[in-house]
Scaffold this motif. Structure first.
Motif, PDB file in Angstrom:
ATOM      1  N   ALA A  51      25.523  47.331 -61.016  1.00  0.00           N
ATOM      2  CA  ALA A  51      25.618  45.874 -60.846  1.00  0.00           C
ATOM      3  C   ALA A  51      26.238  45.538 -59.495  1.00  0.00           C
ATOM      4  N   TYR A  52      25.530  44.702 -58.727  1.00  0.00           N
ATOM      5  CA  TYR A  52      26.029  44.250 -57.426  1.00  0.00           C
ATOM      6  C   TYR A  52      25.217  43.024 -57.018  1.00  0.00           C
ATOM      7  N   THR A  53      25.871  42.067 -56.383  1.00  0.00           N
ATOM      8  CA  THR A  53      25.173  40.889 -55.891  1.00  0.00           C
ATOM      9  C   THR A  53      25.095  40.953 -54.371  1.00  0.00           C
ATOM     10  N   PHE A  54      23.880  40.964 -53.850  1.00  0.00           N
ATOM     11  CA  PHE A  54      23.653  41.029 -52.413  1.00  0.00           C
ATOM     12  C   PHE A  54      23.388  39.637 -51.862  1.00  0.00           C
ATOM     13  N   SER A  55      23.826  39.406 -50.659  1.00  0.00           N
ATOM     14  CA  SER A  55      23.541  38.157 -49.959  1.00  0.00           C
ATOM     15  C   SER A  55      22.414  38.391 -48.964  1.00  0.00           C
ATOM     16  N   GLN A  56      21.673  37.347 -48.672  1.00  0.00           N
ATOM     17  CA  GLN A  56      20.652  37.426 -47.639  1.00  0.00           C
ATOM     18  C   GLN A  56      21.321  37.464 -46.268  1.00  0.00           C
ATOM     19  N   ASN A  57      20.583  38.020 -45.317  1.00  0.00           N
ATOM     20  CA  ASN A  57      20.987  38.023 -43.910  1.00  0.00           C
ATOM     21  C   ASN A  57      22.347  38.679 -43.676  1.00  0.00           C
ATOM     22  N   THR A  58      22.587  39.757 -44.392  1.00  0.00           N
ATOM     23  CA  THR A  58      23.818  40.539 -44.262  1.00  0.00           C
ATOM     24  C   THR A  58      23.446  42.012 -44.314  1.00  0.00           C
ATOM     25  N   TRP A  59      24.016  42.810 -43.420  1.00  0.00           N
ATOM     26  CA  TRP A  59      23.798  44.256 -43.443  1.00  0.00           C
ATOM     27  C   TRP A  59      24.712  44.903 -44.485  1.00  0.00           C
ATOM     28  N   TYR A  60      24.152  45.843 -45.253  1.00  0.00           N
ATOM     29  CA  TYR A  60      24.903  46.624 -46.232  1.00  0.00           C
ATOM     30  C   TYR A  60      24.582  48.096 -46.024  1.00  0.00           C
ATOM     31  N   HIS A  61      25.601  48.932 -46.090  1.00  0.00           N
ATOM     32  CA  HIS A  61      25.358  50.370 -46.145  1.00  0.00           C
ATOM     33  C   HIS A  61      25.297  50.736 -47.624  1.00  0.00           C
ATOM     34  N   ILE A  62      24.153  51.283 -48.050  1.00  0.00           N
ATOM     35  CA  ILE A  62      23.969  51.657 -49.453  1.00  0.00           C
ATOM     36  C   ILE A  62      23.708  53.159 -49.504  1.00  0.00           C
ATOM     37  N   ALA A  63      24.386  53.833 -50.436  1.00  0.00           N
ATOM     38  CA  ALA A  63      24.210  55.272 -50.608  1.00  0.00           C
ATOM     39  C   ALA A  63      24.077  55.604 -52.088  1.00  0.00           C
ATOM     40  N   ILE A  64      23.132  56.480 -52.381  1.00  0.00           N
ATOM     41  CA  ILE A  64      22.961  57.057 -53.721  1.00  0.00           C
ATOM     42  C   ILE A  64      23.092  58.562 -53.545  1.00  0.00           C
ATOM     43  N   SER A  65      23.954  59.179 -54.358  1.00  0.00           N
ATOM     44  CA  SER A  65      24.113  60.639 -54.327  1.00  0.00           C
ATOM     45  C   SER A  65      23.977  61.185 -55.735  1.00  0.00           C
ATOM     46  N   ARG A  66      23.367  62.364 -55.834  1.00  0.00           N
ATOM     47  CA  ARG A  66      23.401  63.090 -57.106  1.00  0.00           C
ATOM     48  C   ARG A  66      24.175  64.368 -56.861  1.00  0.00           C
ATOM     49  N   TYR A  67      25.202  64.551 -57.665  1.00  0.00           N
ATOM     50  CA  TYR A  67      26.017  65.766 -57.617  1.00  0.00           C
ATOM     51  C   TYR A  67      26.026  66.320 -59.028  1.00  0.00           C
ATOM     52  N   GLY A  68      25.412  67.485 -59.207  1.00  0.00           N
ATOM     53  CA  GLY A  68      25.170  67.980 -60.561  1.00  0.00           C
ATOM     54  C   GLY A  68      24.158  67.050 -61.209  1.00  0.00           C
ATOM     55  N   ASN A  69      24.490  66.518 -62.367  1.00  0.00           N
ATOM     56  CA  ASN A  69      23.612  65.549 -63.028  1.00  0.00           C
ATOM     57  C   ASN A  69      24.116  64.124 -62.875  1.00  0.00           C
ATOM     58  N   ASN A  70      25.174  63.914 -62.105  1.00  0.00           N
ATOM     59  CA  ASN A  70      25.780  62.597 -61.981  1.00  0.00           C
ATOM     60  C   ASN A  70      25.239  61.843 -60.775  1.00  0.00           C
ATOM     61  N   ILE A  71      24.873  60.577 -60.997  1.00  0.00           N
ATOM     62  CA  ILE A  71      24.390  59.700 -59.938  1.00  0.00           C
ATOM     63  C   ILE A  71      25.536  58.785 -59.515  1.00  0.00           C
ATOM     64  N   TYR A  72      25.813  58.747 -58.219  1.00  0.00           N
ATOM     65  CA  TYR A  72      26.858  57.901 -57.655  1.00  0.00           C
ATOM     66  C   TYR A  72      26.208  56.870 -56.736  1.00  0.00           C
ATOM     67  N   CYS A  73      26.751  55.661 -56.745  1.00  0.00           N
ATOM     68  CA  CYS A  73      26.236  54.596 -55.892  1.00  0.00           C
ATOM     69  C   CYS A  73      27.403  53.972 -55.138  1.00  0.00           C
ATOM     70  N   PHE A  74      27.164  53.706 -53.850  1.00  0.00           N
ATOM     71  CA  PHE A  74      28.186  53.107 -52.997  1.00  0.00           C
ATOM     72  C   PHE A  74      27.574  51.992 -52.172  1.00  0.00           C
ATOM     73  N   VAL A  75      28.290  50.881 -52.062  1.00  0.00           N
ATOM     74  CA  VAL A  75      27.908  49.791 -51.172  1.00  0.00           C
ATOM     75  C   VAL A  75      29.058  49.615 -50.197  1.00  0.00           C
ATOM     76  N   ASN A  76      28.739  49.738 -48.914  1.00  0.00           N
ATOM     77  CA  ASN A  76      29.751  49.654 -47.848  1.00  0.00           C
ATOM     78  C   ASN A  76      30.908  50.623 -48.087  1.00  0.00           C
ATOM     79  N   GLY A  77      30.587  51.787 -48.631  1.00  0.00           N
ATOM     80  CA  GLY A  77      31.571  52.844 -48.837  1.00  0.00           C
ATOM     81  C   GLY A  77      32.362  52.757 -50.115  1.00  0.00           C
ATOM     82  N   ASN A  78      32.150  51.706 -50.912  1.00  0.00           N
ATOM     83  CA  ASN A  78      32.892  51.524 -52.156  1.00  0.00           C
ATOM     84  C   ASN A  78      32.020  51.845 -53.360  1.00  0.00           C
ATOM     85  N   SER A  79      32.577  52.609 -54.279  1.00  0.00           N
ATOM     86  CA  SER A  79      31.860  52.998 -55.485  1.00  0.00           C
ATOM     87  C   SER A  79      31.491  51.778 -56.315  1.00  0.00           C
TER      88      SER A  79
END
Length: 149
Positions: free
Chosen positions: A62-90
């Protein structure tokens, strides 16, 4: 194909900028075979990531994005776990255990299968790292493009 094997670690990250509001799907990447259901996108509720063939295997963040704004988004899988980060925050999610192979068919960036659900905006410094989960805890996102030496 990208072809990330079952259970393999990976990271998909980059900078993303929406020029249109969040919608049902704004596809970051997807696979051409519509029946496989493999994709990574921004939706009206946040970020969706699915390696399996059914919606029950979809990880939702769950995350609310705004228009006309840059976001760094990352998805990682480590083992069977999926991690998501927006601007470096889990970002907390549901169904975050996924071990299936990912994008083993023809893969597309910015659209889903059959050119559906196009990305509306810009992407920069998009990268896929196979075999390594770069992010599994909060981090400071890069502020410039990677340097090649």
């Amino acid at each position: 194909p990208v072809n990330i094997p079952s259970g393999a670690d990976f990271t998909i990250d980059g900078w993303f900028y929406l020029t249109a509001a969040q919608a049902d799907f704004r596809m970051i990447m997807g696979e051409s075979t519509g029946g496989s259901g493999q994709y990574y996108c921004i939706s009206s509720t946040g970020i969706l990531f699915q390696t399996g063939a059914t919606s029950g295997t979809q990880a939702s963040f769950a995350y609310t994005f705004s228009q006309n704004t840059w976001y760094h988004i990352a998805i990682s899988r480590y083992g069977n776990n999926i991690y998501c980060f927006v601007n470096g925050n889990s970002v907390a999610g549901t169904n975050t255990s996924q071990s299936a192979a990912f994008l083993t068919g023809t893969s597309y960036i910015g659209v889903g299968y059959s050119s559906s659900y196009p990305w509306n905006g810009y992407m920069q410094d998009f990268r896929i790292t196979k075999g390594y989960a770069r992010y599994v805890q909060n981090f400071t996102p890069p502020t410039q493009a990677d340097q090649l030496y």
